[in-house]
Design an enzyme around this catalytic site. Sequence first.
Site, PDB file in Angstrom:
ATOM      1  N   TRP A  60       0.885  -1.109   0.013  1.00  0.00           N
ATOM      2  CA  TRP A  60       0.066  -0.129  -0.019  1.00  0.00           C
ATOM      3  C   TRP A  60       0.727   1.161  -0.085  1.00  0.00           C
ATOM      4  O   TRP A  60       1.587   1.490   0.553  1.00  0.00           O
ATOM      5  CB  TRP A  60      -0.925  -0.093   1.416  1.00  0.00           C
ATOM      6  CG  TRP A  60      -1.739   1.138   1.372  1.00  0.00           C
ATOM      7  CD1 TRP A  60      -2.945   1.596   0.799  1.00  0.00           C
ATOM      8  CD2 TRP A  60      -1.552   2.351   2.478  1.00  0.00           C
ATOM      9  NE1 TRP A  60      -3.585   2.489   1.314  1.00  0.00           N
ATOM     10  CE2 TRP A  60      -2.677   3.047   2.438  1.00  0.00           C
ATOM     11  CE3 TRP A  60      -0.628   2.460   3.360  1.00  0.00           C
ATOM     12  CZ2 TRP A  60      -2.815   4.304   3.126  1.00  0.00           C
ATOM     13  CZ3 TRP A  60      -0.744   3.447   4.233  1.00  0.00           C
ATOM     14  CH2 TRP A  60      -1.688   4.456   3.970  1.00  0.00           C
ATOM     15  N   SER A  84       2.877  -6.712   2.033  1.00  0.00           N
ATOM     16  CA  SER A  84       1.707  -6.311   2.764  1.00  0.00           C
ATOM     17  C   SER A  84       0.618  -6.428   1.920  1.00  0.00           C
ATOM     18  O   SER A  84      -0.045  -7.539   1.574  1.00  0.00           O
ATOM     19  CB  SER A  84       2.159  -4.684   2.826  1.00  0.00           C
ATOM     20  OG  SER A  84       1.441  -3.923   3.593  1.00  0.00           O
ATOM     21  N   MET A  85      -0.056  -5.369   1.374  1.00  0.00           N
ATOM     22  CA  MET A  85      -1.323  -5.227   0.712  1.00  0.00           C
ATOM     23  C   MET A  85      -1.318  -5.891  -0.482  1.00  0.00           C
ATOM     24  O   MET A  85      -2.296  -6.624  -0.800  1.00  0.00           O
ATOM     25  CB  MET A  85      -1.756  -3.797   0.428  1.00  0.00           C
ATOM     26  CG  MET A  85      -3.198  -3.467  -0.192  1.00  0.00           C
ATOM     27  SD  MET A  85      -3.712  -2.191  -1.055  1.00  0.00           S
ATOM     28  CE  MET A  85      -3.035  -2.619  -2.675  1.00  0.00           C
ATOM     29  N   ASP A 120       6.248  -6.411  13.544  1.00  0.00           N
ATOM     30  CA  ASP A 120       5.622  -5.857  12.590  1.00  0.00           C
ATOM     31  C   ASP A 120       4.485  -5.263  13.231  1.00  0.00           C
ATOM     32  O   ASP A 120       3.451  -5.772  13.662  1.00  0.00           O
ATOM     33  CB  ASP A 120       5.276  -6.957  11.374  1.00  0.00           C
ATOM     34  CG  ASP A 120       4.484  -6.414  10.264  1.00  0.00           C
ATOM     35  OD1 ASP A 120       3.773  -5.176  10.357  1.00  0.00           O
ATOM     36  OD2 ASP A 120       4.706  -6.681   9.250  1.00  0.00           O
ATOM     37  N   HIS A 141       7.719  -4.396   9.636  1.00  0.00           N
ATOM     38  CA  HIS A 141       6.793  -4.361   8.450  1.00  0.00           C
ATOM     39  C   HIS A 141       7.716  -3.996   7.102  1.00  0.00           C
ATOM     40  O   HIS A 141       7.493  -4.689   5.958  1.00  0.00           O
ATOM     41  CB  HIS A 141       5.582  -3.425   8.427  1.00  0.00           C
ATOM     42  CG  HIS A 141       4.508  -3.666   7.338  1.00  0.00           C
ATOM     43  ND1 HIS A 141       4.062  -4.892   7.402  1.00  0.00           N
ATOM     44  CD2 HIS A 141       3.969  -2.747   6.348  1.00  0.00           C
ATOM     45  CE1 HIS A 141       3.087  -4.988   6.297  1.00  0.00           C
ATOM     46  NE2 HIS A 141       3.135  -3.658   5.779  1.00  0.00           N
TER      47      HIS A 141
END
Length: 257
Positions: free
Chosen positions: A13, A79-80, A203, A232
């Site tokens: 993201w 991630s996303m 994270d 992260h």
Amino acid sequence: MGSGEPILFLSGWTLPSDFWGPQMVGFVARGHRCLSFDRRGHGRSSDPGCGYDHDTLADDIAAVIDALGLRGLTVVAHSMAAMEVARYFSRHDGAGIDRVVLVGAITPFLLRTDDNPEGIDGAVLAAGSDLLMTDFPAWIAANTDPFFVAGTSDAMKQWGQRMMLGTSLLAAVQLAQANVATDFRADLARIYVPALVVHGDQDVSAPLAVTGARTAALIPDARLIVYEGAPHGLPLTHAERLAQDIAAFMAEEPGER
């Protein structure tokens, strides 16, 4: 860039394809063809003002794979992007993909509901939404240090901030809302290829117990590797170890898992 067995890198993201630059350079040197693209509203891609949902983004991945005729792919998603990959398998049956690496995945379902008690309370998830919409640079600044580790250079942090600031605010807001509200448990179960899930135990954006561990449990043929002390942003903070683990995973023969 490069030639040989292809790897498609997908960024998280508000991050463009440049995020994966250090990994791509390294894998080209290993003899791979490395590809990435900026999702709509990110980096150098245009902001069409629509399509900021996971169905459309999965279709965008399909369009890239089809246009380039890619087969035998290893997809590395941060991630996303793990959400996009999961939805790609449920909408396009994973066409062209042989392996998946999910790094810091925010799947399967972030929001706590009656049937998802492991999720995060909605009030906690919404706490930063006003700042995101009204002062995106301040939101990025507040979340920069947790994305990295102590000792990360100021230059690296500033580079990360600049990449995020290149994202359309409309895309950032609408995708943040979709990320919280969308359930990917059924999508993850459709990933039928070998999968490596890599997650840091520090994270903050995607707590291991809520995301990475549950993601690995839902994919039929997945292995979880936990990096102690990793945040992260581990593709940047733990780049060498991640590259070694991806390379080892790609070198595995059927039956070695």
